[in-house]
Motif scaffolding. Structure first.
Motif, PDB file in Angstrom:
ATOM      1  N   PHE A 199       0.935  -0.989  -0.168  1.00 49.53           N
ATOM      2  CA  PHE A 199      -0.043   0.034   0.048  1.00 49.53           C
ATOM      3  C   PHE A 199       1.156   1.185  -0.255  1.00 49.53           C
ATOM      4  N   HIS A 200       0.706   2.096  -0.857  1.00 50.13           N
ATOM      5  CA  HIS A 200       1.471   3.433  -1.063  1.00 50.13           C
ATOM      6  C   HIS A 200       0.612   4.743  -1.042  1.00 50.13           C
ATOM      7  N   GLN A 201       1.083   5.609  -0.375  1.00 50.98           N
ATOM      8  CA  GLN A 201       0.227   6.729  -0.244  1.00 50.98           C
ATOM      9  C   GLN A 201       1.110   8.015   0.037  1.00 50.98           C
ATOM     10  N   LYS A 202       0.948   9.144  -0.424  1.00 52.32           N
ATOM     11  CA  LYS A 202       1.532  10.661  -0.235  1.00 52.32           C
ATOM     12  C   LYS A 202       1.231  11.142   1.386  1.00 52.32           C
ATOM     13  N   ARG A 203       2.529  11.239   1.838  1.00 53.85           N
ATOM     14  CA  ARG A 203       2.429  11.554   3.242  1.00 53.85           C
ATOM     15  C   ARG A 203       3.338  12.881   3.487  1.00 53.85           C
ATOM     16  N   VAL A 204       3.133  13.479   4.745  1.00 52.93           N
ATOM     17  CA  VAL A 204       3.957  14.882   4.693  1.00 52.93           C
ATOM     18  C   VAL A 204       5.240  14.740   5.524  1.00 52.93           C
ATOM     19  N   GLY A 205       6.334  14.883   5.184  1.00 51.34           N
ATOM     20  CA  GLY A 205       7.671  14.673   5.940  1.00 51.34           C
ATOM     21  C   GLY A 205       7.956  15.864   6.573  1.00 51.34           C
ATOM     22  N   LYS A 206       9.291  15.966   6.887  1.00 48.47           N
ATOM     23  CA  LYS A 206       9.841  17.131   7.538  1.00 48.47           C
ATOM     24  C   LYS A 206       9.819  18.261   6.422  1.00 48.47           C
ATOM     25  N   ASP A 207       9.613  19.461   7.236  1.00 47.69           N
ATOM     26  CA  ASP A 207       9.362  20.648   6.629  1.00 47.69           C
ATOM     27  C   ASP A 207       8.223  20.617   5.422  1.00 47.69           C
ATOM     28  N   GLU A 208       7.230  19.806   5.862  1.00 45.76           N
ATOM     29  CA  GLU A 208       6.181  19.590   5.015  1.00 45.76           C
ATOM     30  C   GLU A 208       6.350  19.375   3.804  1.00 45.76           C
ATOM     31  N   LYS A 209       7.390  18.687   3.349  1.00 43.90           N
ATOM     32  CA  LYS A 209       7.656  18.105   1.951  1.00 43.90           C
ATOM     33  C   LYS A 209       6.785  16.896   1.890  1.00 43.90           C
ATOM     34  N   ILE A 210       6.172  16.692   0.685  1.00 48.24           N
ATOM     35  CA  ILE A 210       5.372  15.233   0.463  1.00 48.24           C
ATOM     36  C   ILE A 210       6.234  14.200  -0.188  1.00 48.24           C
ATOM     37  N   PHE A 211       6.142  12.971   0.315  1.00 47.71           N
ATOM     38  CA  PHE A 211       6.781  11.596  -0.067  1.00 47.71           C
ATOM     39  C   PHE A 211       5.895  10.413   0.083  1.00 47.71           C
ATOM     40  N   THR A 212       6.315   9.451  -0.619  1.00 52.17           N
ATOM     41  CA  THR A 212       5.519   8.414  -0.927  1.00 52.17           C
ATOM     42  C   THR A 212       5.939   7.297   0.203  1.00 52.17           C
ATOM     43  N   MET A 213       5.064   7.002   1.147  1.00 52.96           N
ATOM     44  CA  MET A 213       5.244   5.904   2.400  1.00 52.96           C
ATOM     45  C   MET A 213       4.636   4.551   1.851  1.00 52.96           C
ATOM     46  N   TYR A 214       5.106   3.543   2.269  1.00 51.21           N
ATOM     47  CA  TYR A 214       4.971   2.269   1.953  1.00 51.21           C
ATOM     48  C   TYR A 214       4.664   1.292   3.280  1.00 51.21           C
ATOM     49  N   LYS A 215       3.601   0.602   2.908  1.00 55.68           N
ATOM     50  CA  LYS A 215       3.257  -0.467   4.000  1.00 55.68           C
ATOM     51  C   LYS A 215       2.808  -1.965   3.420  1.00 55.68           C
ATOM     52  N   PHE A 216       2.688  -2.845   4.156  1.00 52.78           N
ATOM     53  CA  PHE A 216       1.917  -3.819   3.625  1.00 52.78           C
ATOM     54  C   PHE A 216       0.557  -3.771   3.541  1.00 52.78           C
ATOM     55  N   ARG A 217      -0.134  -4.062   2.493  1.00 50.96           N
ATOM     56  CA  ARG A 217      -1.530  -3.911   2.610  1.00 50.96           C
ATOM     57  C   ARG A 217      -2.265  -4.807   3.800  1.00 50.96           C
ATOM     58  N   SER A 218      -3.213  -4.065   4.189  1.00 52.08           N
ATOM     59  CA  SER A 218      -4.070  -4.769   5.234  1.00 52.08           C
ATOM     60  C   SER A 218      -5.580  -4.859   4.757  1.00 52.08           C
ATOM     61  N   MET A 219      -5.940  -4.165   3.820  1.00 46.54           N
ATOM     62  CA  MET A 219      -7.309  -4.326   3.421  1.00 46.54           C
ATOM     63  C   MET A 219      -7.453  -4.664   1.770  1.00 46.54           C
ATOM     64  N   THR A 220      -8.595  -4.946   1.533  1.00 46.97           N
ATOM     65  CA  THR A 220      -9.107  -5.333   0.173  1.00 46.97           C
ATOM     66  C   THR A 220      -9.369  -4.111  -0.443  1.00 46.97           C
ATOM     67  N   ASN A 221      -9.577  -4.416  -1.767  1.00 51.53           N
ATOM     68  CA  ASN A 221     -10.273  -3.213  -2.439  1.00 51.53           C
ATOM     69  C   ASN A 221     -12.008  -3.340  -3.010  1.00 51.53           C
ATOM     70  N   GLU A 222     -12.691  -4.180  -1.893  1.00 51.21           N
ATOM     71  CA  GLU A 222     -13.967  -4.278  -2.256  1.00 51.21           C
ATOM     72  C   GLU A 222     -14.845  -3.067  -2.423  1.00 51.21           C
ATOM     73  N   LYS A 223     -15.553  -3.111  -3.335  1.00 55.07           N
ATOM     74  CA  LYS A 223     -16.353  -1.843  -3.662  1.00 55.07           C
ATOM     75  C   LYS A 223     -17.729  -2.083  -3.677  1.00 55.07           C
ATOM     76  N   ASN A 224     -18.575  -1.258  -3.499  1.00 49.71           N
ATOM     77  CA  ASN A 224     -20.176  -1.582  -3.511  1.00 49.71           C
ATOM     78  C   ASN A 224     -20.551  -1.454  -5.002  1.00 49.71           C
ATOM     79  N   GLU A 225     -21.868  -1.651  -5.295  1.00 50.02           N
ATOM     80  CA  GLU A 225     -22.592  -1.258  -6.636  1.00 50.02           C
ATOM     81  C   GLU A 225     -22.216  -0.140  -7.441  1.00 50.02           C
TER      82      GLU A 225
END
Length: 206
Positions: A43-69
């Protein structure tokens, strides 16, 4: 001196060692995630780092991508899997953040790197949390507060940013080892918190 130079050196060396030592565990988790939850593994997502610079943070996925109708993602509590709860409770989902630490996006200890969309909801004092790199393990563990309110979390993080030292980082790391066990016993992996904008917008309406 520690804050400006030594902390980054320690982060680089320890994250490199951790990636090498934990690589078998990370490969195993990756296989489990691919088998039980699906692709992509990370799972990757933009997060705010030092001095409010944006970076991409990585984690192992914990959720599915299930969607509604309507093609919209289902609520987090529905998409969170049993494997995902275990990974979150043990903090194993955060192991890929070691790559972020190695790159210099994050630190081993520091405030939680949060979403860019949270920025308008901080006070000027709370924005001081961005004067240091975000961390894999947050200062809140020092207070045995594993599900803090937003106000409390930001208070802990600002205090940390103002008082960074080797001793403080060591205390946080030691508290984290004990804290992971407590989080697991309290089913932390199932915890889903209300968004900061919902809470602070409600406060404006009062």
């Amino acid at each position: 001196m520690y804050r400006k130079y030594f902390k980054r050196v320690i982060d680089f060396v320890l994250s490199l060692i951790a990636i090498i030592v934990l690589s078998p565990a990370m490969v195993t988790i990756a296989i489990l995630v691919r088998t039980k939850i699906g692709s992509p593994i990370l799972f990757h997502q933009k997060r705010v780092g030092k001095d409010e610079k944006i970076f991409t943070m990585y984690k192992f996925r914990s959720m599915t991508n299930e969607k509604n109708e309507n093609g919209e993602l289902l609520p987090d509590n529905i998409r969170l899997t049993r494997l995902g709860r275990i990974l979150r409770s043990t903090s194993l989902d955060e192991l890929p953040e070691l790559i972020n630490i190695l790159k210099g996006d994050m630190s081993i200890v520091g405030p939680r790197p949060l979403l860019e969309s949270y920025l308008p909801y901080y006070t000027e004092e709370e924005r001081l949390r961005h004067s240091v790199r975000g961390g894999l393990t947050p200062p809140e563990v020092l207070y045995n507060d594993f599900t803090p309110t937003w106000d409390k979390q930001l208070e802990y993080e600002v205090h940390y940013a103002k008082n960074v030292s080797f001793l403080l980082d060591l205390q946080v790391v030691c508290a984290t080892i004990k804290g992971v066990l407590a989080r697991n016993n309290n089913d932390y992996g199932s915890y889903i918190r209300e968004e900061i904008w919902d809470i602070r917008e409600k406060r404006k309406d009062v």
